[in-house]
Scaffold this active site. Structure first.
Site, mmCIF file in Angstrom:
data_model
loop_
_atom_site.group_PDB
_atom_site.id
_atom_site.type_symbol
_atom_site.label_atom_id
_atom_site.label_comp_id
_atom_site.label_asym_id
_atom_site.label_seq_id
_atom_site.Cartn_x
_atom_site.Cartn_y
_atom_site.Cartn_z
ATOM 1 C CD GLN A 95 -3.179 0.862 0.504
ATOM 2 O OE1 GLN A 95 -3.449 -0.233 0.034
ATOM 3 N NE2 GLN A 95 -3.929 1.913 0.292
ATOM 4 C CG ASP A 164 1.263 -7.524 -11.860
ATOM 5 O OD1 ASP A 164 2.400 -7.024 -11.934
ATOM 6 O OD2 ASP A 164 0.752 -7.888 -10.781
ATOM 7 C CE LYS A 187 -2.266 -9.271 -9.421
ATOM 8 N NZ LYS A 187 -1.268 -9.762 -8.492
ATOM 9 C CG ASP A 214 4.441 -11.559 -8.189
ATOM 10 O OD1 ASP A 214 4.852 -10.385 -8.206
ATOM 11 O OD2 ASP A 214 3.230 -11.846 -8.103
ATOM 12 C CB THR A 219 -4.786 -15.643 -1.379
ATOM 13 O OG1 THR A 219 -4.606 -15.080 -2.691
ATOM 14 C CG2 THR A 219 -5.171 -14.558 -0.414
HETATM 15 C C1 R5P Z 1 0.699 -7.840 -5.818
HETATM 16 O O1 R5P Z 1 0.547 -7.204 -6.870
HETATM 17 C C2 R5P Z 1 1.884 -8.725 -5.585
HETATM 18 O O2 R5P Z 1 2.917 -8.463 -6.480
HETATM 19 C C3 R5P Z 1 1.514 -10.204 -5.646
HETATM 20 O O3 R5P Z 1 1.211 -10.549 -6.985
HETATM 21 C C4 R5P Z 1 0.357 -10.477 -4.763
HETATM 22 O O4 R5P Z 1 0.598 -9.988 -3.470
HETATM 23 C C5 R5P Z 1 0.045 -11.955 -4.694
HETATM 24 O O5 R5P Z 1 -1.036 -12.125 -3.838
HETATM 25 P P1 R5P Z 1 -1.933 -13.399 -3.877
HETATM 26 O O6 R5P Z 1 -1.037 -14.604 -3.692
HETATM 27 O O7 R5P Z 1 -2.880 -13.200 -2.729
HETATM 28 O O8 R5P Z 1 -2.649 -13.422 -5.192
#
Ligand code: R5P
Length: 297
Positions: A95, A164, A187, A214, A219
């Site tokens: 954030q 993304d 995404k 990433d 989650t």
């Molecule tokens: C958010 O944009 C981060 O780069 C990760 O892609 C994100 O935190 C992954 O979260 P989750 O496993 O909950 O989809």
């Protein structure tokens, strides 16, 4: 160099940092008062030395932040200013702006106090947004470990994908180091419900081994959807190289169902779930010390 290890530093990383940084440990006393407040006392032996405080901010992000600030104030009281921080995982950094009116900039709220303690430099791994340094006005060395992780895992990758566009810099760096092509997926996250959808533009991944790169898996929604989509497009094996694995048993199930071949991650945090064999944890002690020691030369 002297290292002050706080309670968030994962055990495997503590021993590896001691070895690779050729460092001594600063002794401390810690307890929790009956009302839940934390206490720390640093045993005063660190004057004149280079001091780095090691804390990882997951799990129990809020308490770990309080512990960090208590330790920094105690060090300041001992006359140790300009300490460095090794924060392998910095919580609350996703954030970094107000996505919706009325939201806080969490990064600012939680890390601005670092300025008070004259922190010289923060070493961290794979910040969600490289803007953090600018937002809080503290010198942050944001290290991307994906190439190191891929080397340690020894996997055979043909193509690298970011889930993304915002993660493209990670895919590009890894692709350059392995000499492989890279691209990104599209995404969309509903900011209110948190629901994620992943799609792709024209992408030929038939029979290829893909690595999704990433910063965080939480989650598992992003990774599971991307993995399933790539198998539907004919990919041979889908791997993930993701620095911070903030997972629960439920995340593990979600990823298992997706058919992900292997998740390569790091010991940036302590994992409080049983890690299955298809998740490989790469120790980043040597990687972090390499940076720390080269900064002192
Ligand atoms: C958010 O944009 C981060 O780069 C990760 O892609 C994100 O935190 C992954 O979260 P989750 O496993 O909950 O989809």
């Amino acid at each position: 160099m002297l290292l002050l290890f706080l309670s968030g530093a994962p055990q495997s990383l503590v021993s590896s940092l001691k070895d690779h940084c050729k460092a001594y440990t600063i002794e401390k006393m810690q307890k929790v008062f009956p009302d839940g407040e934390q206490y720390i006392r640093i045993l005063p032996e660190a004057k004149g030395e280079r001091v780095a405080v090691v804390q990882s901010l997951y799990p129990d992000q809020d308490r770990k932040l309080v512990e960090l600030y208590l330790a920094l104030e105690a060090l300041q009281g001992l006359g140790i200013v300009n300490s460095e921080l090794i924060l392998p995982y910095m919580a609350y950094t996703r954030q970094d702006r107000r996505f919706l009116t009325g939201e806080p900039i969490s990064v600012k709220a939680l890390y601005l106090p670092l300025q008070l303690f004259n922190v010289k430099k923060v070493y961290t791994l794979d910040l969600h947004s490289p803007r953090v340094s600018e937002v809080i006005g503290v010198n942050i060395k944001n290290l991307l470990p994906h190439a190191y992780m891929a080397r340690k895992a020894g996997i055979n990758i043909d193509f690298i994908l970011a889930p993304d566009k915002g993660a493209l810099h990670r895919a590009q760096l890894l692709a350059e180091s392995l000499g492989k092509p890279f691209d990104y997926l599209e995404k969309y996250r509903d900011r209110v419900t948190g629901e994620i959808s992943v799609s792709s533009h024209e992408l030929d991944v038939k029979n290829m081994n893909i690595a999704i790169v990433d910063d965080i898996v939480s989650t598992g929604g992003t990774l599971a959807k991307a993995t399933q989509m790539l198998y539907n497009l004919g990919a041979n094996k889908v791997y993930a190289i993701i620095t911070h694995t903030l997972i629960s048993e439920r995340t593990i199930k979600t990823l298992e169902v997706s058919g992900l071949e292997k998740l390569i991650t790091t010991n940036s945090i302590s994992h409080n779930v049983t890690i299955p064999a298809w998740i490989q944890i790469v120790d980043v002690g040597e990687f972090l010390c390499g940076e720390l020691l080269s900064a002192s030369m």
